[in-house]
Motif scaffolding. Structure first.
Motif, mmCIF file in Angstrom:
data_model
loop_
_atom_site.group_PDB
_atom_site.id
_atom_site.type_symbol
_atom_site.label_atom_id
_atom_site.label_comp_id
_atom_site.label_asym_id
_atom_site.label_seq_id
_atom_site.Cartn_x
_atom_site.Cartn_y
_atom_site.Cartn_z
ATOM 1 N N ILE A 90 0.843 -1.196 0.000
ATOM 2 C CA ILE A 90 0.000 0.000 0.000
ATOM 3 C C ILE A 90 0.881 1.250 0.000
ATOM 4 O O ILE A 90 0.611 2.204 -0.719
ATOM 5 N N SER A 91 1.952 1.223 0.784
ATOM 6 C CA SER A 91 2.877 2.362 0.824
ATOM 7 C C SER A 91 3.497 2.619 -0.540
ATOM 8 O O SER A 91 3.662 3.773 -0.942
ATOM 9 N N LEU A 92 3.834 1.559 -1.254
ATOM 10 C CA LEU A 92 4.398 1.726 -2.600
ATOM 11 C C LEU A 92 3.387 2.343 -3.559
ATOM 12 O O LEU A 92 3.740 3.180 -4.392
ATOM 13 N N ILE A 93 2.124 1.937 -3.440
ATOM 14 C CA ILE A 93 1.088 2.524 -4.295
ATOM 15 C C ILE A 93 0.937 4.011 -3.988
ATOM 16 O O ILE A 93 0.857 4.839 -4.900
ATOM 17 N N ILE A 94 0.927 4.352 -2.709
ATOM 18 C CA ILE A 94 0.814 5.763 -2.318
ATOM 19 C C ILE A 94 2.007 6.559 -2.851
ATOM 20 O O ILE A 94 1.850 7.676 -3.350
ATOM 21 N N ALA A 95 3.197 5.984 -2.766
ATOM 22 C CA ALA A 95 4.385 6.656 -3.303
ATOM 23 C C ALA A 95 4.258 6.854 -4.812
ATOM 24 O O ALA A 95 4.630 7.906 -5.346
ATOM 25 N N GLY A 96 3.720 5.872 -5.489
ATOM 26 C CA GLY A 96 3.517 5.997 -6.936
ATOM 27 C C GLY A 96 2.514 7.088 -7.274
ATOM 28 O O GLY A 96 2.720 7.866 -8.223
ATOM 29 N N ILE A 97 1.436 7.161 -6.523
ATOM 30 C CA ILE A 97 0.437 8.215 -6.744
ATOM 31 C C ILE A 97 1.075 9.583 -6.527
ATOM 32 O O ILE A 97 0.898 10.502 -7.337
ATOM 33 N N ALA A 98 1.819 9.710 -5.435
ATOM 34 C CA ALA A 98 2.479 11.010 -5.154
ATOM 35 C C ALA A 98 3.471 11.359 -6.258
ATOM 36 O O ALA A 98 3.533 12.516 -6.703
ATOM 37 N N GLY A 99 4.216 10.372 -6.731
ATOM 38 C CA GLY A 99 5.170 10.618 -7.814
ATOM 39 C C GLY A 99 4.486 11.070 -9.094
ATOM 40 O O GLY A 99 4.942 11.999 -9.766
ATOM 41 N N LEU A 100 3.382 10.451 -9.436
ATOM 42 C CA LEU A 100 2.642 10.857 -10.632
ATOM 43 C C LEU A 100 2.077 12.255 -10.482
ATOM 44 O O LEU A 100 2.079 13.037 -11.438
ATOM 45 N N LYS A 101 1.607 12.584 -9.289
ATOM 46 C CA LYS A 101 1.081 13.929 -9.052
ATOM 47 C C LYS A 101 2.190 14.961 -9.201
ATOM 48 O O LYS A 101 1.989 16.020 -9.805
ATOM 49 N N LEU A 102 3.370 14.650 -8.697
ATOM 50 C CA LEU A 102 4.481 15.601 -8.779
ATOM 51 C C LEU A 102 5.013 15.795 -10.185
ATOM 52 O O LEU A 102 5.531 16.860 -10.517
#
Length: 104
Positions: A90-102
């Protein structure tokens, strides 16, 4: 504004995914209607968001928000396992979402 709409679409995706559990195979009318309404509204909001946001980014964020929320609610509502591996993923998915947003 498109990011807010996309986030709302993701919340509705969580709603319909969790709603599937309550429809009892689409045999219960009220949960089925609420689930179907949430499905349609989620896709409509995604469609509105992709007017502005890149399609790949929007779709990945939409599904990511839906996945994370559904897993967390599965743990809370249905006593699904909360193992270290699941929480790490789940943490990796959240990191991916944040990366895409950035990067959008």
């Amino acid at each position: 504004m498109a990011w807010i709409i996309l986030f709302l679409a993701g919340l509705l995706e969580i709603g319909w995914a969790i709603g599937l559990k309550y429809t009892d195979g689409f045999t219960r009318l009220t949960p089925t209607v609420l689930t179907a309404t949430s499905m349609v509204a989620s896709v409509v909001l995604l469609g509105i968001a992709v007017r502005t946001l890149p399609l790949g980014t929007a779709y990945a964020v939409w599904t990511g928000v839906g996945m994370v929320g559904t897993v967390i609610l599965g743990i809370v509502l249905f006593a699904e396992p909360a193992t270290a591996m699941r929480l790490g993923c789940i943490s990796l998915i959240i990191a991916g979402i944040a990366g895409l947003k950035l990067t959008a």
